[in-house]
Design a protein around this motif. Sequence first.
Motif, PDB file in Angstrom:
ATOM      1  N   ARG A  30      58.878  75.162   2.370  1.00 44.52           N
ATOM      2  CA  ARG A  30      59.089  75.008   0.927  1.00 44.52           C
ATOM      3  C   ARG A  30      60.416  75.638   0.538  1.00 44.52           C
ATOM      4  N   GLU A  70      60.933  76.708  -2.405  1.00 42.08           N
ATOM      5  CA  GLU A  70      60.439  77.734  -3.350  1.00 42.08           C
ATOM      6  C   GLU A  70      61.060  77.653  -4.733  1.00 42.08           C
ATOM      7  N   ILE A  78      49.888  82.428  -7.278  1.00 41.85           N
ATOM      8  CA  ILE A  78      48.728  83.291  -7.535  1.00 41.85           C
ATOM      9  C   ILE A  78      49.123  84.710  -7.128  1.00 41.85           C
ATOM     10  N   TYR A 128      56.572  87.556  -3.567  1.00 40.07           N
ATOM     11  CA  TYR A 128      55.289  86.992  -4.002  1.00 40.07           C
ATOM     12  C   TYR A 128      54.217  87.017  -2.922  1.00 40.07           C
TER      13      TYR A 128
HETATM   14  N1  5AD Z   1      50.798  82.283  -4.488  1.00 39.43           N
HETATM   15  C1  5AD Z   1      50.866  80.976  -4.190  1.00 39.43           C
HETATM   16  N2  5AD Z   1      51.498  80.492  -3.122  1.00 39.43           N
HETATM   17  C2  5AD Z   1      52.089  81.383  -2.302  1.00 39.43           C
HETATM   18  N3  5AD Z   1      52.801  81.206  -1.184  1.00 39.43           N
HETATM   19  C3  5AD Z   1      53.174  82.414  -0.719  1.00 39.43           C
HETATM   20  N4  5AD Z   1      52.716  83.386  -1.528  1.00 39.43           N
HETATM   21  C4  5AD Z   1      52.049  82.766  -2.534  1.00 39.43           C
HETATM   22  C5  5AD Z   1      51.371  83.210  -3.695  1.00 39.43           C
HETATM   23  N5  5AD Z   1      51.297  84.507  -3.999  1.00 39.43           N
HETATM   24  C6  5AD Z   1      53.191  79.878  -0.681  1.00 39.43           C
HETATM   25  C7  5AD Z   1      54.705  79.804  -0.537  1.00 39.43           C
HETATM   26  C8  5AD Z   1      54.891  79.534   0.944  1.00 39.43           C
HETATM   27  C9  5AD Z   1      53.565  78.934   1.339  1.00 39.43           C
HETATM   28  C10 5AD Z   1      53.253  79.066   2.790  1.00 39.43           C
HETATM   29  O1  5AD Z   1      52.625  79.639   0.573  1.00 39.43           O
HETATM   30  O2  5AD Z   1      55.222  78.736  -1.307  1.00 39.43           O
HETATM   31  O3  5AD Z   1      55.960  78.670   1.214  1.00 39.43           O
END
Ligand code: 5AD
Length: 360
Positions: free
Chosen positions: A163, A165, A236, A71
């Motif tokens: 996190r 996740e 996102i 992600y």
């Molecule tokens: N959209 C939203 N949150 C994200 N993170 C990483 N990529 C995305 C994304 N595409 C969040 C993850 C990570 C934090 C630093 O940012 O949960 O733990």
Amino acid sequence: MIHKNAADKLIGRQTMVREDFIELLGYYNNPEIRELLREEALQLRKQYYGNRVFTRGLIEFTNYCKNNCYYCGIRGANPNSIRYRLSQEEILTCCQKGYRLGFRTFVLQGGEDPFYTDEKMTAIIQEIKQRYPDCALTLSIGEKSRKSYQLFREAGADRYLLRHETANDAHYRRLHPDNMSLKNRKRCLWDLKSLGYQVGAGMMVGSPGQSVQTLAEDLLFLQELKPQMVGLGPFIPHHDTCFAKEPAGSVDLTLYLLTLVRILLPEVLLPATTALGTLDPSGREKGLMAGANVIMPNLSPLKNRKQYELYDDKICTGEEAAECLSCLEKQVNAAGFSLVSERGDAWQWQSNIPPQATGH
Ligand code: 5AD
Ligand code: FES
């Protein structure tokens, strides 16, 4: 009393089982219960933290990353990410700027970047704590060995954000490559806790493959871990990831989860995240109104802001920290809260006597 079993159980602080959380998540479709729960969350937030909103100065000090979370825009295998690292001097300049603006917590966040060895990190931590002994220092630099976490703690780090996740194994594998595991993630979180850190877990809302069942497992895990902080923001999509075409998470569901987490862990430090503000211009205000009590403005140098691109269209990448802060202050005041300049420890830490570390 709401006269719905799971909601009453949650409010009554009884231990919840998986089915309870599934039932609770089902009330998302019931505006009346949702509103009652939101009011309960606000009441608890007020009981522990009044109208205060804590701020954290976020310093995104490296976007190099050896991992490849599917992600994430700064995953190591993204060839289009323009990489940067801040020197110790640059990091200290961010802290200086932040201190003058009233920040009393600094968050060092970065990808998992082997360049910052334990020695380098320890030196940075010690220097920040020596210059700003009245500030809390939070690390958010991913999965490390227990030994490393211990060294950072001994050097003066107070808090750690990691996190989880998702607490569902199959879902975790859908979001991460094979060399990462939920087991190690959890190991890290338990290690951090036993070393006496104030610990933050959390999850994205609406990540691909997420379901009511996986969210229920997230809440179960949070109930078990009892972290001092929970990071909750909508997923996102980022254009350079395999999830580029996936839909973003829901703002309203994120708000509902903030509410549930506030009731589940009444003393929790709960940020209204940048991701929430990215999907909805008043997302962060709504977050505060749903139970959040922390905001994390960006202190990273302007020249690097856009490069720390976890997801598309991230807000606050063009503003100086001072501008961001005054804009945020207006939003926070409009929601009936006020920004305060203090360390903002978790409630049970506020006596300044951290619970005895139970590490071996
Ligand atoms: N959209 C939203 N949150 C994200 N993170 C990483 N990529 C995305 C994304 N595409 C969040 C993850 C990570 C934090 C630093 O940012 O949960 O733990
Ligand atoms: Fe950097 Fe996942 S891509 S930790």
